[in-house]
Design a protein around this motif. Sequence first.
Motif, mmCIF file in Angstrom:
data_model
loop_
_atom_site.group_PDB
_atom_site.id
_atom_site.type_symbol
_atom_site.label_atom_id
_atom_site.label_comp_id
_atom_site.label_asym_id
_atom_site.label_seq_id
_atom_site.Cartn_x
_atom_site.Cartn_y
_atom_site.Cartn_z
ATOM 1 N N THR A 274 -14.242 58.532 17.338
ATOM 2 C CA THR A 274 -13.087 58.321 18.215
ATOM 3 C C THR A 274 -13.502 57.596 19.501
ATOM 4 O O THR A 274 -14.690 57.427 19.778
ATOM 5 C CB THR A 274 -12.417 59.663 18.613
ATOM 6 O OG1 THR A 274 -13.247 60.314 19.581
ATOM 7 C CG2 THR A 274 -12.214 60.569 17.416
ATOM 8 N N ASN A 275 -12.495 57.225 20.292
ATOM 9 C CA ASN A 275 -12.723 56.591 21.586
ATOM 10 C C ASN A 275 -12.790 57.600 22.727
ATOM 11 O O ASN A 275 -12.596 57.240 23.888
ATOM 12 C CB ASN A 275 -11.585 55.606 21.885
ATOM 13 C CG ASN A 275 -11.724 54.314 21.111
ATOM 14 O OD1 ASN A 275 -12.827 53.795 20.925
ATOM 15 N ND2 ASN A 275 -10.612 53.792 20.633
ATOM 16 N N VAL A 276 -13.078 58.844 22.423
ATOM 17 C CA VAL A 276 -12.968 59.912 23.420
ATOM 18 C C VAL A 276 -13.759 59.626 24.693
ATOM 19 O O VAL A 276 -13.296 59.899 25.804
ATOM 20 C CB VAL A 276 -13.387 61.265 22.799
ATOM 21 C CG1 VAL A 276 -14.879 61.295 22.474
ATOM 22 C CG2 VAL A 276 -13.008 62.417 23.713
ATOM 23 N N ALA A 277 -14.953 59.049 24.566
ATOM 24 C CA ALA A 277 -15.804 58.826 25.742
ATOM 25 C C ALA A 277 -15.322 57.669 26.606
ATOM 26 O O ALA A 277 -15.790 57.507 27.730
ATOM 27 C CB ALA A 277 -17.253 58.573 25.305
ATOM 28 N N LEU A 278 -14.395 56.850 26.084
ATOM 29 C CA LEU A 278 -13.810 55.761 26.871
ATOM 30 C C LEU A 278 -12.508 56.195 27.551
ATOM 31 O O LEU A 278 -11.926 55.418 28.306
ATOM 32 C CB LEU A 278 -13.526 54.545 25.989
ATOM 33 C CG LEU A 278 -14.722 53.784 25.424
ATOM 34 C CD1 LEU A 278 -14.250 52.640 24.540
ATOM 35 C CD2 LEU A 278 -15.626 53.266 26.524
ATOM 36 N N ILE A 279 -12.053 57.400 27.253
ATOM 37 C CA ILE A 279 -10.738 57.837 27.744
ATOM 38 C C ILE A 279 -10.858 58.993 28.726
ATOM 39 O O ILE A 279 -10.228 58.983 29.785
ATOM 40 C CB ILE A 279 -9.844 58.262 26.562
ATOM 41 C CG1 ILE A 279 -9.717 57.123 25.545
ATOM 42 C CG2 ILE A 279 -8.464 58.697 27.050
ATOM 43 C CD1 ILE A 279 -9.022 57.529 24.258
ATOM 44 N N PHE A 280 -11.666 59.999 28.379
ATOM 45 C CA PHE A 280 -11.707 61.231 29.155
ATOM 46 C C PHE A 280 -13.033 61.396 29.882
ATOM 47 O O PHE A 280 -14.069 60.871 29.461
ATOM 48 C CB PHE A 280 -11.485 62.437 28.240
ATOM 49 C CG PHE A 280 -10.192 62.400 27.486
ATOM 50 C CD1 PHE A 280 -8.985 62.566 28.155
ATOM 51 C CD2 PHE A 280 -10.164 62.180 26.122
ATOM 52 C CE1 PHE A 280 -7.781 62.530 27.464
ATOM 53 C CE2 PHE A 280 -8.980 62.138 25.417
ATOM 54 C CZ PHE A 280 -7.778 62.301 26.094
ATOM 55 N N THR A 281 -12.989 62.174 30.952
ATOM 56 C CA THR A 281 -14.207 62.504 31.689
ATOM 57 C C THR A 281 -15.051 63.466 30.862
ATOM 58 O O THR A 281 -14.532 64.177 30.007
ATOM 59 C CB THR A 281 -13.868 63.145 33.038
ATOM 60 O OG1 THR A 281 -13.213 64.402 32.787
ATOM 61 C CG2 THR A 281 -12.957 62.257 33.874
ATOM 62 N N PRO A 282 -16.362 63.521 31.115
ATOM 63 C CA PRO A 282 -17.219 64.451 30.365
ATOM 64 C C PRO A 282 -16.754 65.901 30.469
ATOM 65 O O PRO A 282 -16.847 66.662 29.501
ATOM 66 C CB PRO A 282 -18.592 64.260 31.031
ATOM 67 C CG PRO A 282 -18.560 62.872 31.566
ATOM 68 C CD PRO A 282 -17.152 62.641 32.003
ATOM 69 N N GLY A 283 -16.234 66.306 31.631
ATOM 70 C CA GLY A 283 -15.763 67.679 31.799
ATOM 71 C C GLY A 283 -14.583 68.016 30.920
ATOM 72 O O GLY A 283 -14.516 69.103 30.327
ATOM 73 N N VAL A 284 -13.633 67.092 30.815
ATOM 74 C CA VAL A 284 -12.452 67.304 29.964
ATOM 75 C C VAL A 284 -12.876 67.390 28.499
ATOM 76 O O VAL A 284 -12.398 68.242 27.741
ATOM 77 C CB VAL A 284 -11.419 66.175 30.165
ATOM 78 C CG1 VAL A 284 -10.333 66.235 29.089
ATOM 79 C CG2 VAL A 284 -10.786 66.269 31.548
ATOM 80 N N ILE A 285 -13.782 66.501 28.092
ATOM 81 C CA ILE A 285 -14.281 66.532 26.707
ATOM 82 C C ILE A 285 -14.953 67.877 26.433
ATOM 83 O O ILE A 285 -14.728 68.499 25.385
ATOM 84 C CB ILE A 285 -15.272 65.380 26.459
ATOM 85 C CG1 ILE A 285 -14.591 64.023 26.634
ATOM 86 C CG2 ILE A 285 -15.886 65.484 25.062
ATOM 87 C CD1 ILE A 285 -15.534 62.845 26.618
ATOM 88 N N ALA A 286 -15.771 68.335 27.373
ATOM 89 C CA ALA A 286 -16.486 69.600 27.198
ATOM 90 C C ALA A 286 -15.521 70.769 27.025
ATOM 91 O O ALA A 286 -15.671 71.576 26.099
ATOM 92 C CB ALA A 286 -17.403 69.838 28.398
ATOM 93 N N LEU A 287 -14.515 70.863 27.876
ATOM 94 C CA LEU A 287 -13.547 71.970 27.782
ATOM 95 C C LEU A 287 -12.740 71.900 26.491
ATOM 96 O O LEU A 287 -12.445 72.916 25.866
ATOM 97 C CB LEU A 287 -12.615 71.951 28.997
ATOM 98 C CG LEU A 287 -13.261 72.350 30.330
ATOM 99 C CD1 LEU A 287 -12.328 72.038 31.493
ATOM 100 C CD2 LEU A 287 -13.646 73.825 30.330
ATOM 101 N N GLY A 288 -12.375 70.677 26.075
ATOM 102 C CA GLY A 288 -11.606 70.515 24.842
ATOM 103 C C GLY A 288 -12.379 70.957 23.617
ATOM 104 O O GLY A 288 -11.840 71.657 22.745
ATOM 105 N N VAL A 289 -13.652 70.575 23.536
ATOM 106 C CA VAL A 289 -14.437 70.933 22.345
ATOM 107 C C VAL A 289 -14.829 72.408 22.364
ATOM 108 O O VAL A 289 -14.973 73.029 21.302
ATOM 109 C CB VAL A 289 -15.700 70.046 22.199
ATOM 110 C CG1 VAL A 289 -15.311 68.610 21.962
ATOM 111 C CG2 VAL A 289 -16.622 70.172 23.399
ATOM 112 N N ILE A 290 -15.008 73.003 23.553
ATOM 113 C CA ILE A 290 -15.280 74.445 23.616
ATOM 114 C C ILE A 290 -14.086 75.215 23.064
ATOM 115 O O ILE A 290 -14.233 76.154 22.274
ATOM 116 C CB ILE A 290 -15.581 74.881 25.067
ATOM 117 C CG1 ILE A 290 -16.930 74.328 25.526
ATOM 118 C CG2 ILE A 290 -15.583 76.406 25.175
ATOM 119 C CD1 ILE A 290 -17.207 74.521 27.002
ATOM 120 N N SER A 291 -12.885 74.807 23.469
ATOM 121 C CA SER A 291 -11.671 75.455 22.965
ATOM 122 C C SER A 291 -11.554 75.295 21.452
ATOM 123 O O SER A 291 -11.174 76.220 20.739
ATOM 124 C CB SER A 291 -10.446 74.862 23.662
ATOM 125 O OG SER A 291 -9.266 75.504 23.247
#
Length: 422
Positions: A274-291
């Motif tokens: 996915t393009n996740v690293a081009l869209i979201f900050t590392p913190g948002v990605i971290a919280l999303g994948v933890i959930s």
Amino acid sequence: QQQQQQQHHHQYTTASFHISSHCTRWLFPNLPLLSSTQIQKIKLSSSSVAPHEDSKGANSIESSLLQNYSILERNVDAFHQPRAASEFLSLFAKFSISHKLTVASFLTFQQEMALINDCTNKMWKIMEGYDKKHASHQSYVPKFLERVKATAILYFRRFFHKRSVMEWNTTHILVACMFLATKSEEMHLDVANFETTLQQLTGSKQLTRAVFLPAELVLLDGLDFDLQVMHPYRSMVAFIYGVWGTASNDNNASTLNTINEKAHALVEQMLINTNVALIFTPGVIALGVISAALEQLGLSSDQLTLEQQTLNTYIQQQFQKADERHYDKLLLQIQRVKECALDIPSVDTSEIKEISKKLKRIHKVVTAYKEKEQEQIKEQLRKEDKLKEERRQQAIRQDEEQMETFLRGSDSGERKTGGLFG
């Protein structure tokens, strides 16, 4: 005191990220996370990180983005713009390139996304294959750590966000990304060993340093020589221990390790597909994948609800007061990452085969265009060099003429005064 330290650490890392070039230059919130083919293949979960009546499922969000996402919108903030089909056709006409291509012959943005996902999958397999091949050489052969792999993937996605796959050889850029990532992440790699192993893993003897070293210069230019990258791994570990505390007993330690492993695996798949690293900050990605990782632990319904509430409470305590105006937006972003992480589609090999055939026809014409463009550039440089040389020679002649005039004036003055000493 521990809470103050965590808050200080959070404020420091947030501040350092927000002034980084990763944040200011390489985040594109309107970029679709998935391609249309990926959206058609999946039915994302409707669960949310926190109750929110207006939250949309990722399926509808991504469909809307793809529908409204034009190549002009993509490049509003770009320092280099990928060429559109119409621009290619006008350039072919300008250089008198014979072809049978029409606008429909070129790749769509969605097809480019699919091809990029396929390339990042291949890249990851090559890096893992390199590590396995040298697994017995623990002492002197460095390994592709997860941050090196993630950096290589992100370099590739950044480059082809600014440039088109129709204009550049994806394999050459792919290898250049891996090689450049080893430098920027201080993985001291032997070039000869990398070259030999790369040929063995890919079965291509053409992938030599004569190919990927020049491609590295193209890559650096496409990245505008900006190599700063921040990944979600550190944030993820910090959040996990921030939510559930330190490992005070064996059971707690085991749970934390399991969440960490699940979250790392999800981040890996999202970076690749996915393009996740081009869209979201590392913190948002971290919280999303933890959930998302919590839902893959095999917990009972009551346990899962309790753990999700614990996570939601932590998010609320950390972020609502700090930035209440954007808190709801943050929850939607975390939800979007989570829903995608729960069901990441694999690459459609049949689609890639069709795209590759299409791309091969495009590359033939683009290569002919590039050759003529290079000839024109060289001819222009030759003319400029010739003009510079003519101007230099003219300046030399003017200097000589001025010197002769000066000397003649000196001679006539000496004769009138009877010599230098009168």
